[in-house]
Each structure stands twice: as C-alpha cells, then as structure tokens.
Design a protein around this motif. Structure first.
Motif, short mmCIF file in Angstrom:
data_model
loop_
_atom_site.label_atom_id
_atom_site.label_comp_id
_atom_site.label_asym_id
_atom_site.label_seq_id
_atom_site.Cartn_x
_atom_site.Cartn_y
_atom_site.Cartn_z
N UNK A 45 0.82 -1.21 0.00
CA UNK A 45 0.00 0.00 0.00
C UNK A 45 0.85 1.26 0.00
N UNK A 46 2.04 1.17 0.60
CA UNK A 46 2.93 2.33 0.65
C UNK A 46 3.41 2.72 -0.75
N UNK A 47 3.43 1.76 -1.66
CA UNK A 47 3.81 2.10 -3.04
C UNK A 47 2.93 3.23 -3.58
N UNK A 48 1.69 3.28 -3.10
CA UNK A 48 0.78 4.34 -3.56
C UNK A 48 0.53 5.41 -2.50
N UNK A 49 0.69 5.05 -1.22
CA UNK A 49 0.32 5.98 -0.14
C UNK A 49 1.47 6.81 0.39
N UNK A 50 2.71 6.37 0.13
CA UNK A 50 3.87 7.18 0.55
C UNK A 50 4.59 6.66 1.76
N UNK A 51 3.88 6.37 2.82
CA UNK A 51 4.50 5.71 3.98
C UNK A 51 3.41 5.16 4.89
N UNK A 52 3.84 4.18 5.71
CA UNK A 52 2.93 3.62 6.71
C UNK A 52 3.53 3.81 8.09
N UNK A 53 2.74 4.21 9.10
CA UNK A 53 1.38 4.74 8.98
C UNK A 53 1.38 6.22 8.59
N UNK A 54 0.22 6.76 8.37
CA UNK A 54 0.00 8.17 8.04
C UNK A 54 0.42 8.49 6.61
N UNK A 55 -0.40 8.05 5.68
CA UNK A 55 -0.14 8.27 4.26
C UNK A 55 -0.06 9.75 3.94
N UNK A 56 0.86 10.08 3.02
CA UNK A 56 1.01 11.47 2.61
C UNK A 56 0.37 11.74 1.26
N UNK A 57 0.10 10.67 0.50
CA UNK A 57 -0.31 10.85 -0.90
C UNK A 57 -1.78 11.19 -1.06
N UNK A 93 17.24 8.91 1.86
CA UNK A 93 18.16 7.81 1.61
C UNK A 93 17.59 6.49 2.10
N UNK A 94 17.03 6.49 3.28
CA UNK A 94 16.54 5.25 3.90
C UNK A 94 15.23 4.80 3.26
N UNK A 95 14.36 5.77 2.97
CA UNK A 95 13.02 5.51 2.46
C UNK A 95 12.21 4.65 3.44
N UNK A 96 10.98 4.33 3.03
CA UNK A 96 10.05 3.74 3.99
C UNK A 96 9.52 2.39 3.53
N UNK A 97 9.13 1.59 4.50
CA UNK A 97 8.43 0.32 4.25
C UNK A 97 9.11 -0.50 3.16
N UNK A 98 10.28 -0.99 3.51
CA UNK A 98 11.02 -1.83 2.58
C UNK A 98 11.43 -1.06 1.33
N UNK A 99 11.72 0.23 1.52
CA UNK A 99 12.15 1.11 0.42
C UNK A 99 11.13 1.16 -0.72
N UNK A 100 9.86 0.95 -0.40
CA UNK A 100 8.87 1.02 -1.49
C UNK A 100 8.53 2.46 -1.84
N UNK A 101 8.73 3.40 -0.91
CA UNK A 101 8.32 4.77 -1.16
C UNK A 101 8.76 5.64 0.00
N UNK A 102 8.47 6.90 -0.09
CA UNK A 102 8.61 7.83 1.04
C UNK A 102 7.80 9.07 0.68
#
Lengths: 516, 296
Positions: free
Chosen positions: A184-196, B243-252
C-alpha cells in the motif's frame, strides 16, 4: 454481587477500561470508559481544510487511512471535487484503504485476539521444519516467555496440532502485515500516516511497473487471506461453538456505502452497500440526518441529542450521572452496532451480489450457523474475515484498472465557505467526518468513529451501548480471569483513541473520576 | 546448539496520548523483522525481553499492572515511551490503568518508571516534543518526556526518536548503536536525536534538489518539480528519509509526490504556515539564497 474492573484492557488500540457487575456468574451490568483524550477536533479549528487529512490520520495509527479517506471525501465535497476526481485517484484511494484494511483485520485476529484462543507454549513439542515455529520453540526452551506470559489460565480448546499451526500463522501474520503495508505504501507514501491522499485525488503517479510490483505483492496477501485467515477463523468458531451465540449486542447494524466502483471511468456504485439492519435481517436505506449524539452519561454539558453536523462539544466536569468521555451516537434514537459485519450484512441483504452472497452462505454453513449467528463474538470475527476477503478479491481488479501515465489528481480551488461530509467503512466500521468551513478555515469539525458507536455509554433512555449490551448477560466462568468479557470486547476490535479524540476538556476534572 | 543469550535487556513500553502509530510503524521493521526482534537475539548474545508492552502482551488488568510494578523494581531496563504526556490537571487526561481502586496516569508512570531505567527512549514526535496532542491550543497540556524530566528533575539518559511515525530503523538502529558503541559514544544533536539518523536535512539529500536549484517548482500536487512552493518542510527538517526511504524502500513522502510535513521537528504540526503552504522567512542552512526568495 461482585464488581470486576479490568484496566488496562491490553491488545487493543488505546486506553480502555471495563467495569462489570457479576452475580451468580452472570454479568448484570457493565460500564465502558475510554480513559485518554487529546481534543483533536479543537486542534483542527482554524486550520486549512486540507490539513484535516493530515491531522485526523493521527487520531489513530492503527487505522489512519480511513480517516484520511473520510476527511478527504469531506474536503472534496466542500471544494466541489467529488465528481471531478480522476479514475486513477479513486482507484488509488481504494487500493490504499483496501490493502491497509486487510492488514489491519489480520493484525486484529492473530496478534490482538489470537492469545485469547491459542496457546503458543505448544510450540515446545513441535518437531517439524517450519522456521518460525522452531524460532518460537528455541525462544521457549531458552526460558523466555514474554510477552506471552504471564497469563490467566483459560480454556484453550484447539487440539495441539491445530494450535501449533495457528501459532505459526501468528508469526507469519507479522510478516504479512509488513508486506501488505509495503504494497500500500507504493501508492500511499508511507505507513502509517499516508502522505499521498490529498484533496482532488492522490499525489502518487501511476506507472506500469508500480502496478506490476503491487499485484505481485498482493498475491501473497490474498493467499494468506484465502488459505490461512479464513480457515483459521472458521476453525476457531467451530472449536468455540457457543461463541456463535454469546455476546450478541444490540442486534441492529449500521454501515455506510464504501469503495467507489464502476466502469468506463464512472464510479457511482459502492462495493459495500450502506444501510441499516434491524431485527436481524430487515434491511433499510440509511438517512444520515437521523444520526444524533446523546450526552446523558458523557462528561459534556446536557443538551438535546444533536446531528453531528451541528454538534457541539462542551465538557462539564463532575457531571454526576456521567461515566465516559465517549458520547452516545444513536440512529433514530436507537442503539446500532457498526463494524465489518455490518458492511457485509448490509451488502448481503440489499445488493444480492451472487458472489458475495455465496461467500457468506458458505462460510456460515462451515461454522454451522446462520445469519443470526453473525451477531456474536465469533460472528464478528467471521464478518471481519469475509470483509477482508471481499476487499482482497477486488484489489487486483482495481490495480488492473489503473491507467499508467494518466492524471491522479485535479487542482484545488475551493470556495471560501462551505460544508462537506465524508462517510466510509473503516476496518472497525462506519466512520463519518463532518466539515464546516468559513472564510477558508475550518470552523467546525466533528468525527463519529466506529468505536464511538460501539463503546458508547448508556443514553437518555437508559439503553446501554453495543459493547455494554454484548457483555451484559455473559456467563463468566472465573471472575478473577473473565476471559469471556475480554473476548467479547476484543471481538469489536476497539480503537479508543478514535472514540475519545473529540473531547474539548477544560476546568478541574479531578472530581470527575471519582464518579467512575 | 543455541546457547541462551548472555545479556538480556528488559524493555518496558509505556503509552501516553498516542495513536499507536509508533507501534504499527515498529511492527513493520524489515531487517530485523519484528518476529526476530521478539523471538531472537538482536545481536549475537544480546536479547531484548519485552516484559511490558500493552499492544502485544497477553495479560490485561491486574495481572498486567503487577507485571509493570515488578519489572519496574529491577534496574537496568530500557524504557520506551510513545505518545505525549498530558501534564494539566495532574495528568488526568491519560489514565493508563488501575489497581486496588488506585488509578495511575502516564505522568505518574513516566516519573516512577524512569527512575530505574538505564535508558529512556522517547519514541515518536508526541513523546519527544508533544507532537499532535500538543498542537495549538494544546487542550490537555501535552508535552514531551524531556519536558517532564526537566520539571521533575529526572536525570536518566534520554534519547529522542521523533517522527510521525518514527522509522523502525531509527528505533532498532539506535538501540543497536547503544549496544555496540556504548551510550556515551552515541552522538546526539541539540534535541537529543541520534545524528546517525537525524544528522542531515531532508533537503540535503532530496532527489528533487536539482529542481530546487534550477528553480523548477511544482505548481500543484501531482506535478513534477520541487515541492517547496507546495509547503515542503524538507529544508528545515532533519532526517534520513530520502536515503533510507520507507516500508522496505517502497516509497517515502516526497517520493510519492507529497510535500514533507516536517514530522521529526519539535514545531510539528504547528509550523509558521499550513502543511501545504510555502515556508516563509525560514533560514535554511542549505541554499539560503534560494530558499529565501523562491520564484513564484
């Protein structure tokens, strides 16, 4: 007569206390209290409406994404964007909300509720090759025991082999939770508290490789839901057969339309149909104008029950008949339970989607129950896993419908004044945000969370809330270790930070707690 | 074959005015995975023992309160606190439990259980600086652990690991650093944040930095370009997210096209402007001239 106090209730979100009066092994009365508050709605006043999407996610870090989606729906409506959001934006919101909801449901069954039904110490006799179970076995052999022990001695009923299998799934669930959040973070930006998630859509752009990477992550999650989570819930329901009758609650259900679906770029349908169910199986449409909040037993200034859009929150310290910071939401003056089970049954009774209805019928047949049994401790778990499965079955299609390279947002140029409402099915049930904007800033913000419905105190007519009704009448086998009460409360998946966030406290409160 | 760890470090977790987001973030630790953190040695011969954790422990009510009391009498544990501490009205806004009719607040517990800790970790921006609960008008007098320590003259070593939420690596990486280097050798900044993770501005490592330097600014969310005009707090926020990114480097956050909200900073969420407003008159150590006069 004996008074039982359990505080803290662990393995939930937040701070919750139950006080129950037990006579001859049966609960005669119960009071639920949320014991932490922050005043989020007060904090929201005067801010940019778009900031509500950011701030309200912080109401709850277990289920922030439904707050983001409810808030953004309210802001979209205020800004006149509801029908302008690109298909990609709608699908991305479904994907973020849906994937995270499934993770949340899995977390609830295994990590939060699991220890009430499974005994991890059976791993000591494990002789197979599952690395997770061998890790646990090693851990126990070395003399470690926490956080699993100490515990009250309760009725673990699954046989040793099944216990070990489900214990292995407890550990695997931790991996699946992480992998689902990554997807889900691939689309939401980060977990928890999505930024997207923003007014007008979702900021993340869609590319073909992201769709592929999402779908392959999803496969592992849906395998878990279909082949592990669903069978495990059914196995527990069969082993604890009387739990399909126990903890019935108020017998009324309420849900909102959720997950916009459609075809050819038009999204007018809802995957889960909203509505109300009374008398176990009578479905009717919902009219949100019938929702009011009663404050008779809450620490707020006495007022007539009010519609949340015009709700006021004025605390009153030391109000003698009060015992909770949670208000009492009611529909048409009556008590309603919300939750995944409500979404599933409203959809089952109204939409009559053949696939969904077959799924529900089959699951009920396997547990040996009927629709009536959905109103119970085991029924809530079953409703939750079916909710997860229906979402999981749709995630693939939503991901496949994304259009790489096309817009995901529209511009935001809102009027100075306006209103908006955001209603959705959160992992714990019906969630509503009510927004009022004046001169470009938030003038009033009211949230009614699922746990506010479910954990509400008694109202002006003396009707106990759904948790209280589920506990009253329960047979307690050991008043020192009232596991039946805890199983009943946890079956609702409490999120108390959600329920009591709306308080605007002031003045001296010390006297108040003496009332409890 | 599997000798018992020679060093066992008890961990007590307390929760104040939290949203449990610090916990759900921690659950998503990638390496080590949370199952390994719970069951295996964190480093060879060193095991964390989660003696009290409200979100995962089996026990409730009196049994849980007994565990906390017992664990707090032993010295040498690590105390991890998430959520803010409401100090107004004797802390009544966060009652965490009760025993024999006596209620305890998070304020009481922080004071009591810090005493015997070898290290206190304020996890998340609420515990570190007050965060969301302390946002204007701060209805409950919420504050961070450091403030409580000052008021009550508590002198136990404190490390802040802010973030809304904090990255799991920031927590477990810091604990590992303490174990490997010794507490006194872990470099902290003025806000008691480990420099390993909070040593640089987001702006310094931002992949959009080239856009910033060229003055190419996104005009609306979803557009390409530096997000400075859309409220990005990267130029005033210390963390290694890019640099670190989030959740297994999937995004930030900036990676998904959203402006950084500045969540590791003590000002969060009450910066001078709104989340989606350009920072005004804030001096940025990096590219000062550009940040002060961005092109409209």
């Amino acid at each position: 007569m004996k008074k039982i106090v359990i505080h803290p209730i662990t393995r939930i979100e937040g701070h919750l206390k139950v006080e129950a009066v037990v006579e001859n092994g049966v609960v005669k009365d119960a009071n639920m209290s949320g014991t932490m508050f922050r005043g989020i709605e007060m904090i929201l006043k005067g801010r940019d409406p778009r900031d509500a999407v950011m701030i309200t996610q912080r109401i709850c870090g277990v289920c922030p994404e439904p707050h983001a989606c409810a808030a953004v729906t309210a802001v979209d409506e205020y800004a006149g964007l509801t029908d302008k959001i690109p298909g990609n934006g709608i699908l991305l919101r479904n994907l973020i909300l849906g994937t995270r909801t499934v993770c949340d449901n899995i977390l609830h069954f295994y990590i939060l509720s699991g220890p009430d039904y499974i005994d991890p110490s059976k791993a000591l006799d494990y002789s197979g090759s599952d690395e997770d179970l061998n890790s646990l076995k090693r851990f126990l052999e070395q003399g470690y025991s926490k956080p699993f022990l100490p515990r009250d001695e309760i009725d673990y009923r699954l046989d040793d082999n099944v216990t070990r299998t489900v214990t292995g799934h407890y550990i695997k669930a931790l991996d699946i939770y992480r992998k689902g959040q990554e997807a889900a973070t691939m689309f939401g930006g980060k977990w928890p508290h999505d930024a997207a998630i923003v007014a007008g859509g979702v900021t993340e752009n869609v590319t073909a490789d992201k769709i592929a990477r999402f779908i392959w992550r999803l496969k592992e999650i849906s395998d878990f839901v279909n082949n592990i989570y669903l069978p495990d819930v059914i196995a527990v329901a069969r082993a604890y057969n009387e739990y399909l009758e126990m903890g019935r609650g108020c017998g009324n259900l309420l849900a909102y339309d959720s997950y916009r679906t459609g075809s050819n770029g038009i999204f007018k349908e809802a995957l889960f149909r909203g509505g109300i169910v009374t008398g176990t199986s009578k479905y009717s449409d919902i009219n949100i104008k019938n929702i009011t909040e009663d404050v008779t037993h809450s620490w707020f200034k006495e007022s007539e029950p009010l519609y949340p859009g015009s709700g006021v929150t004025e605390p009153e310290a030391g109000k003698p008949e009060a015992y909770s910071w949670i208000k009492s939401p009611r529909y048409d003056g009556k008590v309603f339970e919300v939750g995944p089970v409500a979404s599933v049954l409203c959809t089952y009774l109204s939409k009559k989607d053949p696939d969904i209805n077959k799924l529900v019928d089959n699951a009920l047949a396997e547990t040996g129950g009927s629709i009536t049994n959905m109103y119970s401790i085991a029924g809530r778990h079953l409703g939750r896993v079916l909710f997860s499965k229906i979402i999981t079955d749709n995630l693939n299609g939503w991901a496949g419908a994304l259009k790489a390279g096309e817009p995901t947002t529209v511009g935001y140029s809102p009027p100075m004044d306006g209103e908006g409402v955001g209603l959705i099915a959160a992992p714990r049930g019906a969630l509503g945000h009510w927004l009022k904007v004046k001169e470009g800033r938030i003038e009033n913000y009211q949230v009614i969370t699922p746990t506010a419905w479910n954990a509400s105190p008694k109202d002006k007519d003396g009707q106990p809330g759904p948790y209280e009704q589920a506990i009253i009448g329960l047979k307690v086998s050991d008043s020192q270790a009232p596991v039946e009460i805890l199983r009943a409360i946890r079956s609702f998946d409490p999120c108390t930070a959600c329920a009591v966030h709306l308080v605007t406290p002031g003045g001296d409160l010390k006297g108040k707690y003496k009332v409890v | 074959m599997y000798p018992k760890s020679t060093t066992v470090i008890p961990v007590i977790s307390l929760q104040g005015q939290n949203c449990t987001g610090c916990v759900t973030s921690t659950l998503c630790s990638e390496y080590p995975a949370i199952k390994n953190i719970l069951l295996d040695d964190l480093l060879p011969g060193v095991k964390l023992d989660f003696v009290f954790h409200p979100t995962i422990m089996t026990a409730s009510g009196n049994l849980a309160m007994d565990m906390l009391e017992k664990a707090g009498k032993e010295r040498g544990y690590v105390l991890i606190i998430d959520g803010a501490i409401p100090a107004k009205d004797d802390g009544i806004y966060c009652v965490t439990g009760e025993k024999d009719g006596k209620k305890s607040t998070i304020l009481d517990e922080v004071i009591e259980f810090s005493r015997n800790a070898m290290l206190v970790i304020a996890l998340g921006t609420c515990a570190a600086f007050g965060g969301i609960a302390a946002a204007h008008p701060n209805p409950t007098g919420a504050r961070g652990v450091g403030d409580v320590f000052l008021t009550h003259e508590i002198k136990v070593p404190l490390i802040n690991i802010p973030g809304c939420p904090p990255h799991p690596d920031w927590l477990f990486g810091t604990i590992t650093e303490v174990l490997l280097k010794g507490l006194e050798n872990v470099e902290l900044d003025d806000l008691k944040r480990p420099k390993t993770f909070y040593g640089k501005l987001i702006h310094e490592n931002c992949p959009n930095r080239a856009y910033f330097d060229e003055g190419k600014f996104a005009k609306k969310l979803g557009d390409k370009g530096c997000l400075y005009e859309l409220g990005c707090k990267g130029p005033i926020t210390y963390s290694d997210c890019p640099l670190r990114q989030w959740n297994g480097k999937t995004n930030w956050v900036i990676g998904c096209g959203a402006p950084c909200s500045g969540c590791t900073q003590p000002e969060f969420p009450d910066f001078v402007g709104d989340f989606y407003d350009r920072i005004i008159d804030v001096e940025t150590p990096a590219s000062l001239h550009k940040a002060k006069t961005p092109e409209k």
